[in-house]
Write an enzyme that holds these catalytic residues in place. Structure first.
Site, PDB file in Angstrom:
ATOM      1  N   SER A 154      -2.089   1.439   2.680  1.00 39.53           N
ATOM      2  CA  SER A 154      -1.455   0.246   3.243  1.00 39.53           C
ATOM      3  C   SER A 154      -1.051  -0.773   2.183  1.00 39.53           C
ATOM      4  O   SER A 154      -0.316  -1.713   2.475  1.00 39.53           O
ATOM      5  CB  SER A 154      -2.380  -0.425   4.259  1.00 39.53           C
ATOM      6  OG  SER A 154      -3.424  -1.111   3.616  1.00 39.53           O
ATOM      7  N   LYS A 192      -6.607  -6.472   1.728  1.00 37.61           N
ATOM      8  CA  LYS A 192      -5.339  -6.949   2.281  1.00 37.61           C
ATOM      9  C   LYS A 192      -4.926  -8.254   1.602  1.00 37.61           C
ATOM     10  O   LYS A 192      -5.724  -8.910   0.915  1.00 37.61           O
ATOM     11  CB  LYS A 192      -5.455  -7.190   3.785  1.00 37.61           C
ATOM     12  CG  LYS A 192      -5.653  -5.930   4.626  1.00 37.61           C
ATOM     13  CD  LYS A 192      -4.416  -5.064   4.647  1.00 37.61           C
ATOM     14  CE  LYS A 192      -4.598  -3.869   5.556  1.00 37.61           C
ATOM     15  NZ  LYS A 192      -5.564  -2.904   5.004  1.00 37.61           N
TER      16      LYS A 192
END
Length: 233
Positions: A154, A192
């Site tokens: 991701s 993230k």
């Protein structure tokens, strides 16, 4: 000889790698150079690669290494520039029992505290597997540091790939745009980009396949800030 745009882009990539340990995304490059499309960035990247200033890593999405710098950016004449993406090291010696304080040396060992998800969050990290040696400059400053093995894709557009080892500085605070280790509901850890959205926290991926997670701020705890990246070939 580089054009002004080529030099500006190289300087921006170098600055971000020195600060974050990873190259910027193409969107960040486009915004930094005030270009209207990514095609202009692709042309500049190709030109820098053809001139030997950068290298794109095969089979790794948008992963860039700086090979050398011009003298105007601090490079030495006729000498190569050593990128901050380094080969991993897994010594046989027993790992230390906890995150190690920073030492003012040319290199230092930090413990690898398990895996971190760059994708769907996995169980919170809580154990050490081995240690790695990193350049002292990568962990300069105050605070303890540790490393995590990345699982998932991701964050590929931020230059972080599945199988990489990220070096993290322990901290509980972060600014918008920082890449952080976030603990969700005290049970799941994920890597993230951190952003505040009013009373909520957004955990953004760097891959369009993954949606941004927006959570109440009391469900997200910052556990550390990305300061470096180790890649084993």
């Amino acid at each position: 000889m580089l054009t002004k745009k080529q030099l500006d882009l190289l300087a921006f990539i170098h600055k971000r790698v020195q600060r974050d340990g990873v190259p910027p995304s193409f969107d960040e490059m486009k915004m930094a150079l005030d270009l209207r499309s990514k095609s202009g960035i692709h042309r500049l990247i190709t030109a820098l690669e053809e001139r030997g200033f950068i290298r794109r890593l095969a089979h790794r999405a948008r992963a860039i290494e700086i090979v050398k710098l011009p003298e105007s950016l601090g490079g030495a004449p006729n000498s190569g520039f050593v990128p901050r993406v380094i080969e991993g090291d897994r010594p046989d010696a027993p790992p230390p029992p906890a995150a190690m304080p920073v030492a003012n040396t040319d290199s230092a060992k930090v413990p690898v505290m398990g895996q971190i998800a760059a994708g769907v969050p996995i169980e919170a990290i809580n154990h050490m597997t081995h240690s790695v040696t990193v350049p002292g400059g990568m962990i300069a400053g105050s605070g303890d540091h540790y490393a995590l093995e990345v699982k998932g894709d991701s964050m590929i557009n931020a230059g972080i790939n599945d199988g990489d080892v990220v070096v993290i500085r322990e901290t509980s605070v972060a600014s918008d745009g920082d890449i952080v280790v976030a603990l969700v509901d005290d049970s799941e850890a994920t890597l993230k980009t951190f952003r505040r959205k009013g009373a909520s926290i957004a955990l953004e991926a760097a891959n369009p396949v993954y949606e941004t997670r927006v959570l109440p701020s009391d469900q997200v705890k910052v556990q550390g800030l990305l300061v470096g990246l180790i890649r084993t070939y």
